[in-house]
Scaffold this motif. Structure first.
Motif, PDB file in Angstrom:
ATOM      1  N   VAL A   1       6.309 -24.962  -8.395  1.00  0.00           N
ATOM      2  CA  VAL A   1       5.207 -23.999  -8.435  1.00  0.00           C
ATOM      3  C   VAL A   1       4.514 -23.946  -7.080  1.00  0.00           C
ATOM      4  N   GLU A   2       4.034 -22.748  -6.741  1.00  0.00           N
ATOM      5  CA  GLU A   2       3.258 -22.533  -5.525  1.00  0.00           C
ATOM      6  C   GLU A   2       2.164 -21.521  -5.830  1.00  0.00           C
ATOM      7  N   ASN A   3       1.070 -21.589  -5.099  1.00  0.00           N
ATOM      8  CA  ASN A   3      -0.045 -20.678  -5.318  1.00  0.00           C
ATOM      9  C   ASN A   3       0.327 -19.234  -4.967  1.00  0.00           C
ATOM     10  N   LEU A   4       0.053 -18.344  -5.887  1.00  0.00           N
ATOM     11  CA  LEU A   4       0.066 -16.928  -5.554  1.00  0.00           C
ATOM     12  C   LEU A   4      -1.335 -16.609  -5.047  1.00  0.00           C
ATOM     13  N   ILE A   5      -1.506 -16.686  -3.737  1.00  0.00           N
ATOM     14  CA  ILE A   5      -2.825 -16.541  -3.135  1.00  0.00           C
ATOM     15  C   ILE A   5      -3.375 -15.142  -3.369  1.00  0.00           C
ATOM     16  N   GLU A   6      -2.528 -14.145  -3.174  1.00  0.00           N
ATOM     17  CA  GLU A   6      -2.923 -12.781  -3.472  1.00  0.00           C
ATOM     18  C   GLU A   6      -1.670 -11.917  -3.597  1.00  0.00           C
ATOM     19  N   ALA A   7      -1.749 -10.954  -4.495  1.00  0.00           N
ATOM     20  CA  ALA A   7      -0.718  -9.927  -4.632  1.00  0.00           C
ATOM     21  C   ALA A   7      -1.444  -8.629  -4.928  1.00  0.00           C
ATOM     22  N   ASN A   8      -1.710  -7.870  -3.883  1.00  0.00           N
ATOM     23  CA  ASN A   8      -2.499  -6.650  -3.995  1.00  0.00           C
ATOM     24  C   ASN A   8      -1.580  -5.429  -3.936  1.00  0.00           C
ATOM     25  N   PHE A   9      -1.648  -4.610  -4.962  1.00  0.00           N
ATOM     26  CA  PHE A   9      -0.893  -3.366  -5.022  1.00  0.00           C
ATOM     27  C   PHE A   9      -1.893  -2.226  -4.989  1.00  0.00           C
ATOM     28  N   ASN A  10      -1.917  -1.499  -3.889  1.00  0.00           N
ATOM     29  CA  ASN A  10      -2.863  -0.400  -3.707  1.00  0.00           C
ATOM     30  C   ASN A  10      -2.107   0.929  -3.699  1.00  0.00           C
ATOM     31  N   ASN A  11      -2.475   1.811  -4.614  1.00  0.00           N
ATOM     32  CA  ASN A  11      -1.924   3.174  -4.626  1.00  0.00           C
ATOM     33  C   ASN A  11      -0.398   3.185  -4.783  1.00  0.00           C
ATOM     34  N   CYS A  12       0.114   2.340  -5.630  1.00  0.00           N
ATOM     35  CA  CYS A  12       1.560   2.214  -5.795  1.00  0.00           C
ATOM     36  C   CYS A  12       2.031   2.846  -7.102  1.00  0.00           C
ATOM     37  N   ILE A  13       3.309   3.177  -7.151  1.00  0.00           N
ATOM     38  CA  ILE A  13       3.970   3.617  -8.375  1.00  0.00           C
ATOM     39  C   ILE A  13       4.991   2.555  -8.764  1.00  0.00           C
ATOM     40  N   ILE A  14       4.950   2.129 -10.021  1.00  0.00           N
ATOM     41  CA  ILE A  14       5.909   1.155 -10.554  1.00  0.00           C
ATOM     42  C   ILE A  14       6.504   1.777 -11.807  1.00  0.00           C
ATOM     43  N   TYR A  15       7.766   2.192 -11.711  1.00  0.00           N
ATOM     44  CA  TYR A  15       8.349   2.974 -12.802  1.00  0.00           C
ATOM     45  C   TYR A  15       9.858   2.767 -12.833  1.00  0.00           C
ATOM     46  N   GLY A  16      10.498   3.220 -13.916  1.00  0.00           N
ATOM     47  CA  GLY A  16      11.939   3.084 -14.028  1.00  0.00           C
ATOM     48  C   GLY A  16      12.436   3.522 -15.386  1.00  0.00           C
ATOM     49  N   ASN A  17      13.683   3.157 -15.697  1.00  0.00           N
ATOM     50  CA  ASN A  17      14.302   3.613 -16.941  1.00  0.00           C
ATOM     51  C   ASN A  17      14.297   2.553 -18.038  1.00  0.00           C
TER      52      ASN A  17
ATOM     53  N   SER B   1      -0.797   8.580  -4.871  1.00  0.00           N
ATOM     54  CA  SER B   1      -0.202   7.249  -4.949  1.00  0.00           C
ATOM     55  C   SER B   1       1.311   7.342  -4.743  1.00  0.00           C
ATOM     56  N   GLY B   2       1.890   6.242  -4.316  1.00  0.00           N
ATOM     57  CA  GLY B   2       3.308   6.229  -3.997  1.00  0.00           C
ATOM     58  C   GLY B   2       3.550   6.513  -2.531  1.00  0.00           C
ATOM     59  N   ALA B   3       4.809   6.387  -2.119  1.00  0.00           N
ATOM     60  CA  ALA B   3       5.158   6.532  -0.707  1.00  0.00           C
ATOM     61  C   ALA B   3       5.183   7.983  -0.257  1.00  0.00           C
ATOM     62  N   TYR B   4       5.341   8.922  -1.212  1.00  0.00           N
ATOM     63  CA  TYR B   4       5.474  10.329  -0.869  1.00  0.00           C
ATOM     64  C   TYR B   4       4.229  11.105  -1.274  1.00  0.00           C
TER      65      TYR B   4
ATOM     66  N   THR C   1       0.837  -1.198   0.000  1.00  0.00           N
ATOM     67  CA  THR C   1       0.000   0.000   0.000  1.00  0.00           C
ATOM     68  C   THR C   1       0.872   1.250   0.000  1.00  0.00           C
ATOM     69  N   ASN C   2       0.587   2.141  -0.946  1.00  0.00           N
ATOM     70  CA  ASN C   2       1.341   3.388  -1.089  1.00  0.00           C
ATOM     71  C   ASN C   2       2.848   3.146  -1.116  1.00  0.00           C
ATOM     72  N   CYS C   3       3.246   2.240  -1.970  1.00  0.00           N
ATOM     73  CA  CYS C   3       4.667   1.929  -2.137  1.00  0.00           C
ATOM     74  C   CYS C   3       5.171   2.490  -3.461  1.00  0.00           C
ATOM     75  N   THR C   4       6.442   2.812  -3.509  1.00  0.00           N
ATOM     76  CA  THR C   4       7.091   3.279  -4.733  1.00  0.00           C
ATOM     77  C   THR C   4       8.157   2.265  -5.118  1.00  0.00           C
ATOM     78  N   PHE C   5       7.913   1.544  -6.201  1.00  0.00           N
ATOM     79  CA  PHE C   5       8.874   0.565  -6.709  1.00  0.00           C
ATOM     80  C   PHE C   5       9.463   1.136  -7.996  1.00  0.00           C
ATOM     81  N   ALA C   6      10.640   1.700  -7.879  1.00  0.00           N
ATOM     82  CA  ALA C   6      11.313   2.306  -9.027  1.00  0.00           C
ATOM     83  C   ALA C   6      12.596   1.532  -9.295  1.00  0.00           C
ATOM     84  N   ASN C   7      13.089   1.664 -10.514  1.00  0.00           N
ATOM     85  CA  ASN C   7      14.399   1.094 -10.800  1.00  0.00           C
ATOM     86  C   ASN C   7      15.101   1.954 -11.845  1.00  0.00           C
ATOM     87  N   TYR C   8      16.054   2.732 -11.344  1.00  0.00           N
ATOM     88  CA  TYR C   8      16.874   3.585 -12.198  1.00  0.00           C
ATOM     89  C   TYR C   8      18.329   3.123 -12.137  1.00  0.00           C
TER      90      TYR C   8
END
Length: 511
Positions: free
Chosen positions: A387-403, A500-503, A355-362
């Motif tokens: 293989v294993e079950n991905l039961i849930e992967a919830n991304f709320n209000n996040c930024i996923i960005y990079g170069n 959205s994002g951490a900031y 929740t409200n995470c910023t995942f960037a990669n520069y």
């Protein structure tokens, strides 16, 4: 006869040349020039050698000169060491410098803070003295020595080192990693002195390592913290009033304190939450320059998160920022940037709420083959695909960005569940020819409600790990008020609508 005369003339020249002093010099006149007036060797820990620093000594005259003496002011009692033009020592005589030429002086220091009266740090000083008397010139030397708590594996009489066992490989060989178990007196890290760890410090089962707010943890090469089965790690950082000093955060980094190492990835190993570790909590931490910032092997099988991480930053990991294999992670206001592979790798399924995470990669150190966020429900080994079950992967209000063009990627097997949702997120995913449209249906409001694609979040200085946004960012006002964190990573109250994002957005610092 002419040839004989020429031969005699040549021999005369050679003999005359061999009699003259090709290195005739004038005494130094006190007019040397230096690349620095003072050499600052930066901060080092007690009993740990500094980096090697360089001083250039110039003879700008048109005469070859000889410096009668070069020495440390404190002589043989100095805590500094010199190498002058290739010669090691603490004092030197008759060092020549040709006209319009220079020599190199290399400087190092090592000292024990116990020899001094100050509590936790002191200033080590000396000077390099060139010549004596009226012609003497000096270059000052300054080093800040800092005391620390040193934790390291035991060295045995047979030359071996204490190690941790991780079972056996396919050929029956025991898998050993240099390390040691913390005893009960070592399970609280305070903020009184920095900690320097050699090898992996292991938290025993049914024990908790508590790290107080403001603590500083430094790791030597190939070192880290391991949390064993039924053990826990509690990082109890708090919000800092000074975002430069970060006085209340807990900081994990290398034991190389020189500025040249401040942003070098891969200087130490990882915070390793092994299978069965439980109730791990990380609040207000900065984890920087590791191989893997946080490595999580599995969940503990309970209905509670195995790792809760809040208001924390992971920077400059040479491989992955957060790698979780079948993990159960709850994260709020988490920032990850600059990783050689992925900033976040959800591997082999599990349960995740971000929740409200910023995942960037520069990342700029080398070619990066993976996206900022990699989500998988499988793990490929040389012999099989697990293989294993991905039961849930919830991304709320996040930024996923990079170069790179696509900063989100799925690797899935139909043999296990693969459940995900990106709500009110900003994602970079350039699908130029539409070949990924079926696998990534961003228009599906059940999977990507309120999410926008390929709009630049306008980070302040992403290559410097400054991922702040201002009101011009498309992430401004993008978050869902029902799920957003109440405050951002800096303690700023979220606006309505929140970002959205951490900031939370704010005006950028003035240049």
């Amino acid at each position: 006869m002419r040839y004989l005369y020429s031969l005699l003339l040549l021999c005369s020249i050679v003999l005359w040349s061999s009699c003259r002093n090709d290195f005739s010099t004038e005494p130094s006149n006190g007019r040397l020039s230096f690349s620095k007036d003072t050499v600052y060797l930066d901060t080092v820990f007690s009993n740990i050698g500094s980096s090697t620093y360089q001083l250039i000594v110039y003879n700008r005259s048109d005469e070859d000169i000889s410096i009668p003496t070069i020495q440390l002011g404190k002589g043989e009692n100095s805590n500094y060491r010199l190498n002058v033009d290739g010669l090691p020592g603490k004092s030197f005589e008759n060092i020549d410098i040709l006209a319009e030429d220079s020599i190199f002086v290399f400087i190092e220091s090592t000292t024990n803070i116990d020899n001094f009266s100050q509590e936790n740090q002191f200033l080590l000083t000396d000077a390099i003295e060139f010549d004596t008397g009226a012609n003497q010139q000096k270059v000052e030397l300054v080093t800040l020595i800092q005391d620390a708590v040193f934790l390291y594996p035991e060295k045995f009489d047979d030359g071996t080192t204490e190690s941790l066992s991780f079972g056996f490989d396919e050929e029956g060989n025991e898998i050993l990693i240099e390390g040691f178990f913390l005893d009960d007196t070592e399970l609280t890290f305070t903020n009184e002195k920095p900690y320097v760890i050699y090898g992996y410090a292991a938290v025993p089962g049914n024990r908790t390592l508590d790290i107080e707010a403001g603590a500083r943890i430094h790791f030597h090469e190939a070192s880290g913290i391991i949390v064993a089965e039924n053990g826990s790690l509690h990082v109890n950082g708090e919000l800092s009033s000074d975002q430069e000093l970060l006085e209340n955060e807990v900081i994990f980094e290398s034991d190389r304190l020189e500025p040249g190492f401040s942003e070098v990835p891969g200087q130490w190993g990882a915070l390793w939450l092994t299978a069965g570790s439980t109730n791990n909590i990380i609040d207000y931490a900065t984890i920087k320059n590791a191989t893997v910032g946080v490595l999580m092997d599995s969940n503990d099988g309970s209905n509670q998160p195995t790792l809760t991480i809040n208001n924390s930053k992971i920077y400059n990991s040479s491989n992955i920022g957060l790698l979780a294999r079948t993990g159960y992670v709850e994260a709020n206001n988490l920032v990850i940037n600059k990783a050689g592979q992925s900033s976040l790798n959800i591997s082999l399924g599990g349960r995740y709420n971000f929740t409200n995470c910023t995942f960037a990669n520069y990342w700029t150190q080398s070619y990066r083959p993976y996206p900022a966020v990699l989500v998988e429900n499988l793990l490929e080994t040389p012999d099989q695909i697990i293989v294993e079950n991905l039961i849930e992967a919830n991304f709320n209000n996040c930024i996923i960005y990079g170069n790179e063009n696509r900063e989100l990627f799925f690797s899935r097997s139909d043999g296990a569940a693969f459940n995900y949702k990106f709500e009110n997120c900003l994602i970079k995913f350039n699908d130029f020819d539409g070949s990924f449209a079926e696998e990534y249906p961003f228009e599906d409001e059940n999977l990507y409600p309120g999410t926008i694609i390929n709009e630049d979040p306008k980070f302040y200085e992403p290559y410097e790990n400054k991922l702040f946004i201002n009101e011009e960012s498309p992430a401004n006002g993008l978050a869902n008020p029902a799920t957003a964190t109440h405050q951002d990573i800096l303690g700023t109250t979220r606006s309505n609508p929140p970002d959205s994002g951490a900031y939370e957005s704010s005006p950028f610092p003035e240049e």
